[in-house]
Design a protein around this motif. Structure first.
Motif, PDB file in Angstrom:
ATOM      1  N   THR A  79       0.877  -1.174   0.000  1.00 17.45           N
ATOM      2  CA  THR A  79       0.000   0.000   0.000  1.00 17.45           C
ATOM      3  C   THR A  79       0.908   1.214   0.000  1.00 17.45           C
ATOM      4  O   THR A  79       1.864   1.272   0.774  1.00 17.45           O
ATOM      5  N   ASP A  80       0.630   2.155  -0.861  1.00 18.86           N
ATOM      6  CA  ASP A  80       1.597   3.220  -1.078  1.00 18.86           C
ATOM      7  C   ASP A  80       0.888   4.541  -1.304  1.00 18.86           C
ATOM      8  O   ASP A  80       0.026   4.641  -2.179  1.00 18.86           O
ATOM      9  N   ARG A  81       1.255   5.556  -0.507  1.00 15.22           N
ATOM     10  CA  ARG A  81       0.718   6.893  -0.698  1.00 15.22           C
ATOM     11  C   ARG A  81       1.778   7.852  -1.219  1.00 15.22           C
ATOM     12  O   ARG A  81       1.556   9.058  -1.282  1.00 15.22           O
ATOM     13  N   ALA A  82       2.959   7.352  -1.573  1.00 17.05           N
ATOM     14  CA  ALA A  82       4.023   8.222  -2.048  1.00 17.05           C
ATOM     15  C   ALA A  82       3.635   8.853  -3.379  1.00 17.05           C
ATOM     16  O   ALA A  82       3.078   8.195  -4.257  1.00 17.05           O
ATOM     17  N   ILE A  83       3.929  10.152  -3.516  1.00 15.84           N
ATOM     18  CA  ILE A  83       3.598  10.899  -4.722  1.00 15.84           C
ATOM     19  C   ILE A  83       4.799  11.766  -5.086  1.00 15.84           C
ATOM     20  O   ILE A  83       5.355  12.465  -4.232  1.00 15.84           O
ATOM     21  N   VAL A  84       5.196  11.732  -6.355  1.00 19.36           N
ATOM     22  CA  VAL A  84       6.246  12.615  -6.857  1.00 19.36           C
ATOM     23  C   VAL A  84       5.725  13.298  -8.112  1.00 19.36           C
ATOM     24  O   VAL A  84       5.366  12.620  -9.085  1.00 19.36           O
ATOM     25  N   THR A  85       5.636  14.623  -8.084  1.00 22.84           N
ATOM     26  CA  THR A  85       5.200  15.395  -9.237  1.00 22.84           C
ATOM     27  C   THR A  85       6.200  16.528  -9.472  1.00 22.84           C
ATOM     28  O   THR A  85       7.132  16.733  -8.679  1.00 22.84           O
TER      29      THR A  85
END
Length: 282
Positions: free
Chosen positions: A18-24
């Protein structure tokens, strides 16, 4: 007051991803579940120490600061933590007790302890206790200007500084400011922002300042560049300049985060920093 400290470790092999990591291009979110043993770094000159590097300058993104979570085991520390001459720093302790010797004077910082370390200050760290100590280490290259003296180092704590209510919010939104925002000697602020349940930033802040936001307590929902992102204690948000941002507190208790921002300097268009300035504008 409570302050989230990453425990490390690894998830069990039986757990699902489960992953909530975000890179923008405008922002990055590093959730607390990412702060595992496998992504720690050792630091030169430190003993019995590991760190999670949350932010470092990246061309085309945020370029003004680095932020680390550092964990020092009993008996560990460093005689010379800072190796760069013109770098300032803030230490904020989240657990344990941190021994800081600053310009010849020894201090012991418990959870909530805060230290501003001026560029050129002589300082060392040691954990003289029986439990690990953990703290945030925020670093910035100090930008000198002719009409402002270099600020002095100081030691204080979250408990010693009274939070100031934001105008018109009836206490729903308050900021703990560790330096005077009118003091042009300081070119960075590291504050603690507190929202009571339901408190909000009701407009999309869009400004030149870069941010590092580490959630110390509670949970909330952030609006980042048009996206709604839910965050909780232990999560880190990293925002480049001009990333639109707003939020509201979404839990039953206070929502608090440690906030870095670069302030009080004119934009450089020429000279040795011009390439760095250009990278900030994409």
């Amino acid at each position: 007051m409570t302050y989230y400290t990453p425990p490390g470790g690894l998830p069990a092999q039986t757990e699902l991803l489960t992953d909530r990591a975000i890179v923008t291009e405008a922002y990055t979110v590093i959730p607390k579940g990412v702060l595992r043993d496998i992504v720690t770094s050792r630091l030169p000159g430190f003993t019995d120490t590991r760190s999670w590097i949350l932010a470092r300058p990246i061309a085309g993104f945020a370029t003004t600061f680095s932020q680390l979570i550092v964990e020092i085991g009993p008996g560990g520390g460093a005689e010379r933590p800072e190796r760069e001459a013109d770098v300032e720093a803030v230490l904020f302790v989240t657990s344990g007790e941190l021994g800081l010797t600053l310009d010849g004077q020894r201090h012991v910082l418990a959870a909530g302890g805060y230290a501003y370390l001026a560029p050129g200050a002589e300082w060392s760290l040691a954990n003289g206790g029986e439990e690990p100590t953990s703290f945030h280490w925020i670093r910035k290259a100090y930008e000198r200007v002719e009409d402002a003296q270099v600020p002095a180092s100081f030691v204080t704590s979250d408990a010693e500084v009274e939070a100031q209510e934001m105008p018109g919010t009836d206490g729903a939104w308050a900021t703990t400011r560790f330096v005077d925002p009118e003091d042009l000697a300081h070119d960075m602020h590291v504050n603690i922002v507190t929202f009571q349940p339901g408190g909000s930033i009701p407009f999309a802040e869009t400004h030149v300042m870069e941010h590092g936001l580490f959630v110390l307590e509670g949970k909330g929902v952030y609006r980042l560049n048009g996206d709604w992102v839910e965050v909780e204690a232990g999560d880190f948000m990293w925002l480049r300049a001009f990333c639109p941002q707003a939020c509201y507190a979404g839990g039953p208790g206070p929502f608090r985060y440690l906030l870095y921002k670069d302030v009080n300097r004119q934009v450089r268009l020429t000279g040795p920093d011009s390439a760095r300035t250009a990278s900030r504008w994409g």
